[in-house]
Scaffold this active site. Structure first.
Site, PDB file in Angstrom:
ATOM      1  N   ASP A 103      83.294  73.417  88.198  1.00 32.40           N
ATOM      2  CA  ASP A 103      83.099  72.116  88.844  1.00 32.40           C
ATOM      3  C   ASP A 103      84.453  71.562  89.279  1.00 32.40           C
ATOM      4  OD1 ASP A 103      80.450  72.367  88.109  1.00 32.40           O
ATOM      5  OD2 ASP A 103      80.697  71.181  86.276  1.00 32.40           O
TER       6      ASP A 103
HETATM    7  N1  URA Z   1      79.881  74.479  82.821  1.00 29.18           N
HETATM    8  C1  URA Z   1      79.968  73.277  83.435  1.00 29.18           C
HETATM    9  O1  URA Z   1      79.218  72.362  83.144  1.00 29.18           O
HETATM   10  N2  URA Z   1      80.917  73.127  84.358  1.00 29.18           N
HETATM   11  C2  URA Z   1      81.791  74.077  84.692  1.00 29.18           C
HETATM   12  O2  URA Z   1      82.663  73.859  85.542  1.00 29.18           O
HETATM   13  C3  URA Z   1      81.690  75.315  84.050  1.00 29.18           C
HETATM   14  C4  URA Z   1      80.726  75.502  83.113  1.00 29.18           C
END
Ligand code: URA
Length: 230
Positions: A103
């Protein structure tokens, strides 16, 4: 391999541009300026330079980046710059792709490669490659959240509960956990389903490869072989 072909495969421009770089004496191979684009050289373990910057030859590129917050893994980002903007032009031209996505607000270990078969091997759910995260939680980490994550939590839209392994409380509000699948917002949704909330998320390892302690956010380095990861 021909010198022109070496620069071309390593992302230094069109064939015509690569020929130009070589004939103008801007490229050196094993420390020697060679001006014939059609000359042959053994590419195994080759170090070459363009305009004084040294590059290793890799048939396929695999790199590790310490992803900073505020960058998207998408090639066509919507709200933030792409992680691709952190790469030098030759790597961007080679068409590297992130191995899975983090993310925009997640930091830490991001692999990128132009090796399609490797990308598939590293991301296929049946391969169960472990990804370890350090999670700063809003509320204190209770014994029950550790148990819930290890037993498995059922997320909306998922048929089967998702489990974490090696869940470890690191401090009052910080835990570490490993997952082997890569569902959308998986860690954040698992933590929410287990009764807490993610405040900050950092990936600290991918397979056998740990985030190098001396790799600053936004920086990257070569991974010399996939065997460092799986
Ligand atoms: N899980 C998440 O919630 N976000 C990420 O960026 C990676 C794994």
């Amino acid at each position: 391999m021909r010198l022109e072909q070496i620069l071309f495969t390593q992302g230094f421009g069109t064939r015509h541009e690569c020929r130009g770089l070589i004939s103008l004496g801007r490229a050196a191979f094993r420390s020697e300026v060679l001006r014939d684009p059609d000359a042959e050289i053994n590419e195994e373990g080759l170090l070459f330079s363009v305009d004084g910057e040294i590059w290793p030859y890799y048939e396929k590129a695999l790199i590790v980046m310490n992803k900073p917050a505020g960058y998207e893994c998408s090639q066509k980002p919507t709200h933030h710059p792409s992680v691709m903007t952190l790469l030098p032009a030759p790597l961007r031209r080679r068409g590297l792709q992130p191995v899975g996505r983090l993310d925009a607000d997640t930091t830490g270990l991001l692999l990128l490669t132009d090796d399609g078969a490797l990308l598939h091997r590293l991301t296929h759910p049946k391969r169960h490659v472990g990804k370890r995260y350090r999670v700063a939680c809003k509320h204190p980490v209770s014994e029950s959240i550790v148990q819930r994550l290890e037993q498995g939590v059922l997320l909306v839209d998922e048929k089967m509960p998702l489990m974490a392994t090696n869940v470890a409380k690191k401090s009052d509000n910080v835990l570490e956990m490993t997952i082997t699948s890569g569902k959308y917002h998986q860690v954040k949704r698992m933590i929410a389903a287990a009764g807490n909330r993610v405040e900050a998320l950092e990936r600290i390892s991918f397979g056998k490869l740990a985030l190098p302690a001396d790799l600053e956010p936004g920086k990257w380095r070569w991974v010399s072989s996939p065997s460092e990861v799986i």
